[in-house]
Motif scaffolding. Structure first.
Motif, short mmCIF file in Angstrom:
data_model
loop_
_atom_site.label_atom_id
_atom_site.label_comp_id
_atom_site.label_asym_id
_atom_site.label_seq_id
_atom_site.Cartn_x
_atom_site.Cartn_y
_atom_site.Cartn_z
N ALA A 1 0.81 -1.22 0.00
CA ALA A 1 0.00 0.00 0.00
C ALA A 1 0.84 1.26 0.00
CB ALA A 1 -0.93 0.00 1.21
N GLY A 2 2.12 1.19 0.38
CA GLY A 2 2.98 2.36 0.40
C GLY A 2 3.49 2.78 -0.96
N ALA A 3 3.22 1.98 -2.00
CA ALA A 3 3.60 2.38 -3.35
C ALA A 3 2.68 3.50 -3.83
CB ALA A 3 3.50 1.18 -4.30
N PRO A 4 3.15 4.35 -4.75
CA PRO A 4 2.23 5.32 -5.36
C PRO A 4 1.00 4.58 -5.90
CG PRO A 4 4.48 5.79 -6.04
CD PRO A 4 4.52 4.48 -5.29
N ARG A 5 -0.16 5.16 -5.68
CA ARG A 5 -1.45 4.56 -6.05
C ARG A 5 -1.78 3.37 -5.15
NH1 ARG A 5 -0.78 4.17 -12.53
NH2 ARG A 5 1.01 2.90 -11.89
N GLY A 6 -1.18 3.37 -3.95
CA GLY A 6 -1.51 2.35 -2.97
C GLY A 6 -2.55 2.86 -1.99
N GLY A 7 -2.77 2.08 -0.94
CA GLY A 7 -3.76 2.44 0.07
C GLY A 7 -5.09 1.80 -0.23
N GLY A 8 -5.77 1.36 0.81
CA GLY A 8 -7.07 0.72 0.62
C GLY A 8 -6.93 -0.70 0.11
N VAL A 9 -8.06 -1.40 0.09
CA VAL A 9 -8.08 -2.77 -0.44
C VAL A 9 -8.31 -2.65 -1.94
CG1 VAL A 9 -9.22 -5.00 -0.36
CG2 VAL A 9 -8.91 -3.70 1.74
N SER A 10 -7.22 -2.64 -2.70
CA SER A 10 -7.33 -2.39 -4.14
C SER A 10 -6.64 -3.44 -5.00
CB SER A 10 -6.75 -1.01 -4.48
OG SER A 10 -5.34 -1.03 -4.38
N GLY A 11 -5.55 -4.00 -4.53
CA GLY A 11 -4.76 -4.91 -5.35
C GLY A 11 -3.97 -4.19 -6.43
N ILE A 12 -4.09 -2.85 -6.50
CA ILE A 12 -3.45 -2.10 -7.58
C ILE A 12 -1.92 -2.17 -7.52
CG2 ILE A 12 -3.12 0.24 -8.49
CD1 ILE A 12 -6.14 0.69 -7.79
N PRO A 13 -1.28 -1.94 -6.36
CA PRO A 13 0.18 -2.08 -6.34
C PRO A 13 0.64 -3.50 -6.68
CG PRO A 13 -0.57 -0.83 -4.44
CD PRO A 13 -1.79 -1.42 -5.08
N GLY A 14 -0.12 -4.51 -6.26
CA GLY A 14 0.24 -5.89 -6.62
C GLY A 14 0.15 -6.11 -8.11
N HIS A 15 -0.91 -5.63 -8.72
CA HIS A 15 -1.07 -5.72 -10.17
C HIS A 15 0.08 -5.01 -10.88
CE1 HIS A 15 -2.33 -3.80 -13.99
NE2 HIS A 15 -2.99 -4.93 -14.21
N ASN A 16 0.40 -3.78 -10.43
CA ASN A 16 1.39 -2.99 -11.13
C ASN A 16 2.80 -3.57 -10.99
OD1 ASN A 16 -0.67 -1.33 -11.91
ND2 ASN A 16 -0.25 0.26 -10.40
N ALA A 17 3.10 -4.14 -9.82
CA ALA A 17 4.41 -4.78 -9.65
C ALA A 17 4.51 -6.00 -10.56
CB ALA A 17 4.61 -5.17 -8.19
N ALA A 18 3.44 -6.77 -10.66
CA ALA A 18 3.46 -7.94 -11.55
C ALA A 18 3.63 -7.51 -13.00
CB ALA A 18 2.18 -8.75 -11.37
N MET A 19 2.94 -6.43 -13.40
CA MET A 19 3.08 -5.95 -14.78
C MET A 19 4.51 -5.50 -15.06
SD MET A 19 0.14 -6.52 -16.10
CE MET A 19 0.00 -7.90 -14.95
N ALA A 20 5.14 -4.87 -14.07
CA ALA A 20 6.53 -4.44 -14.24
C ALA A 20 7.45 -5.64 -14.43
CB ALA A 20 6.97 -3.61 -13.04
N VAL A 21 7.28 -6.67 -13.63
CA VAL A 21 8.12 -7.87 -13.76
C VAL A 21 7.92 -8.50 -15.13
CG1 VAL A 21 8.48 -10.22 -12.90
CG2 VAL A 21 8.19 -8.33 -11.28
N LEU A 22 6.68 -8.62 -15.57
CA LEU A 22 6.41 -9.25 -16.86
C LEU A 22 6.95 -8.40 -18.01
CD1 LEU A 22 2.79 -10.56 -16.23
CD2 LEU A 22 4.94 -11.84 -16.13
N GLU A 23 6.84 -7.07 -17.89
CA GLU A 23 7.38 -6.20 -18.94
C GLU A 23 8.91 -6.28 -18.97
OE1 GLU A 23 7.45 -1.48 -20.13
OE2 GLU A 23 5.66 -2.29 -19.16
#
Length: 528
Positions: free
Chosen positions: A500-522
């Motif tokens: 949640a401490g990543a930019p666009r983190g906070g709340g129950v969103s899964g967004i930082p998890g999604h974005n980190a996975a997209m970065a690894v795959l890219e």
């Protein structure tokens, strides 16, 4: 530890963001290991039978869902759903010596009538409609960017395409916009509360932390709606864990990570069971914990500012405002002591080191919208849950409290429930259920409790101050990299922040998890 000694990705922390990343990466064919300190996955997004001998499974720490993109649910094939609330909020008040209040919901005509009865005219309702019409258009434009590479400030401003609103929300303290738009103190307070969830600030704080908190509370799903997770919050993280395991990820619980080492190309993760290698490490923990694992200087201290309370009731209490059915009032967000002036007074008192004289809080009843969290017998008997989120309760007030002795927390809980009682026709204590040991079914958590139990720095539910959802120089600590473009970079190229401490983190969103996975795959596609 598993027999394997090296993985494409090791994820530190099995909260919802770590599980989202694990599921995406495993589905893409990567070898994935998740290491979780606690004996269960889910982090703060869990459901728990909090009261001995009672068949009630409460969302213990996080309650509602707004920022979780449907894209993640669909991409991962999650068996998870939310249900909308017909009432948005109810705020009790006393006007001319009589109990009244503002009910928002049940259709425009009913809401218009409620505003007119409270304020004596249509002006505030018209302003309300215009204000939230503009924030909804903002949400429609901003929310889709949260699962895309991090836009520049100028790109996000162009996408919003409303310079007046941009200036009001991104450049000026929110209090100026609230005061320009609304005249009624109670209406102003209802609007401001979304800026103060877990955020210790005034309406005119020059840091604009209140603006950032407000933004994330009005853009979720492109609508700003806050929905009830069917089956409780644990239903989401259970579904995520199932999706990750089903795709081939390995999940080890009861395994605390103690260090991360990297040579810039690969990394090693050490836990209390041994060491394992990784091409990439994704850290689903606060920046404070990331610094500790890397042996770096920690970031500036974060501070949470909330009291979290779970309750089980044998029935809902009657209201002094007899025009409103308690089942409607408590199904939405029930605001207590959250007038505009009351919020400012509470802030000033807490900032001076005192407990607020009238502690502000908001309450809702999950079981009215989703009775599945209660056992069949409790449903038949009319039992209900209440979850309370207290504002302006900064961690600094609780420094004398310990895990065994928490007088400040208990005093604040008593004062908060007493403030609620002023709007009830019967004491809340008369409605509380009792557990198998005869104790009232009330569980309270201060910011320091959340730090001890979940590793939230100072109890900060966002891990640190929220950031606006565009690229800042500080988002690029490792140079122009794929991870920086996705907003998940750290000082080490092989380590990504997916919490949640990543930019666009906070709340129950899964967004930082999604974005980190997209970065690894890219990164993988670029490498090949």
């Amino acid at each position: 530890m598993p027999e394997r000694t090296s993985y494409d990705a090791v994820i530190v922390g099995g909260g919802h963001n770590g599980l989202v990343a694990a599921a995406y990466l495993a589905r893409a064919g990567r070898s994935v290991l998740v290491l979780e300190r606690l004996d269960h996955t889910g982090g703060a997004a869990v459901s728990t039978r909090a009261f001995a001998g009672t068949d009630a499974r409460l969302s213990r720490y996080s309650y509602l869902v707004s920022l979780l993109p449907p894209k993640i649910v669909q991409d991962l094939g999650l068996r998870f759903a939310v249900r909308k609330r017909t009432v948005s909020s109810y705020t009790p008040a006393v006007r001319d010596g009589r109990p009244t209040g503002l009910l928002v919901g049940g259709g425009d005509a009913r809401t218009r009538t409620a505003f007119a009865e409270l304020t004596g005219s249509d002006r505030e309702f018209t302003a309300w409609q215009d204000f939230y019409g503009r924030t909804r258009r903002l949400a429609e434009r901003v929310f889709p960017t949260l699962t895309e590479p991090l836009p520049s400030r100028d790109a996000l401003r162009a996408r919003i395409d409303d310079d007046a609103l941009w200036h009001a929300l991104f450049e000026r303290p929110l209090g100026e916009l609230v005061e320009e738009t609304f005249t009624d103190d109670l209406v102003r307070g209802v609007v401001l509360t979304d800026a103060l969830i877990g955020t210790f600030a005034t309406a005119h704080d020059p840091s604009l932390r209140q603006n950032r908190c407000f933004l994330y509370h009005v853009i979720g799903g492109g609508t700003g709606d806050w929905d009830v997770p069917i089956g409780g919050m644990g239903a989401l993280t259970d579904a995520l864990a199932d999706a990750a395991r089903g795709a081939g990820a390995e999940i080890v619980t009861g395994c605390e990570v103690t260090g991360i080492a990297t040579d810039g190309r690969t990394a090693e993760v050490t836990c209390d069971r041994g060491t394992v290698g990784a091409r990439r490490v994704l850290v689903n923990a606060a920046p404070r914990e990331l610094a500790r694992l890397l042996g770096e200087e920690p970031p500036p201290p974060a501070e949470g500012a909330q009291l979290k309370v779970n309750m089980l009731l044998t029935r809902l209490p009657r209201l002094r405002d007899t025009r409103v059915d308690p089942r409607e009032a408590f199904s939405g967000t029930f605001h207590i002591a959250e007038g505009y002036r009351q919020l400012e007074d509470a802030y000033q008192q807490a900032a001076s080191g005192a407990l607020p004289a009238a502690p502000p809080s908001e309450i809702y009843c999950h079981s009215l919208t989703d009775p599945s969290i209660l056992g069949a017998d409790l449903v038949r008997q009319g039992y209900q849950t209440l979850t309370l989120f207290g504002l302006h309760a900064p961690a600094r007030l609780f420094t004398a409290d310990t895990a065994e002795k928490a007088p400040t927390r208990d005093r604040l809980l008593a004062a908060t429930l007493a403030e609620l009682d002023t709007h009830l026709a019967e004491p809340l204590a008369d409605c509380l259920a009792h557990d198998a040991d005869g104790r009232p079914c009330t569980e309270a958590r201060s910011p320091l409790d959340l730090d001890r139990e979940l590793g939230l720095p100072g109890g900060n539910i966002f891990h640190r101050d929220l950031a606006f959802p565009y690229a800042e120089p500080a988002d690029d600590p490792a140079g122009d990299t794929v991870a920086a473009r996705w907003g998940v970079a750290t000082s080490r190229p092989t380590v990504l922040l997916c919490g949640a401490g990543a930019p666009r983190g906070g709340g129950v969103s899964g967004i930082p998890g999604h974005n980190a996975a997209m970065a690894v795959l890219e990164e993988g596609r670029v490498a090949h």
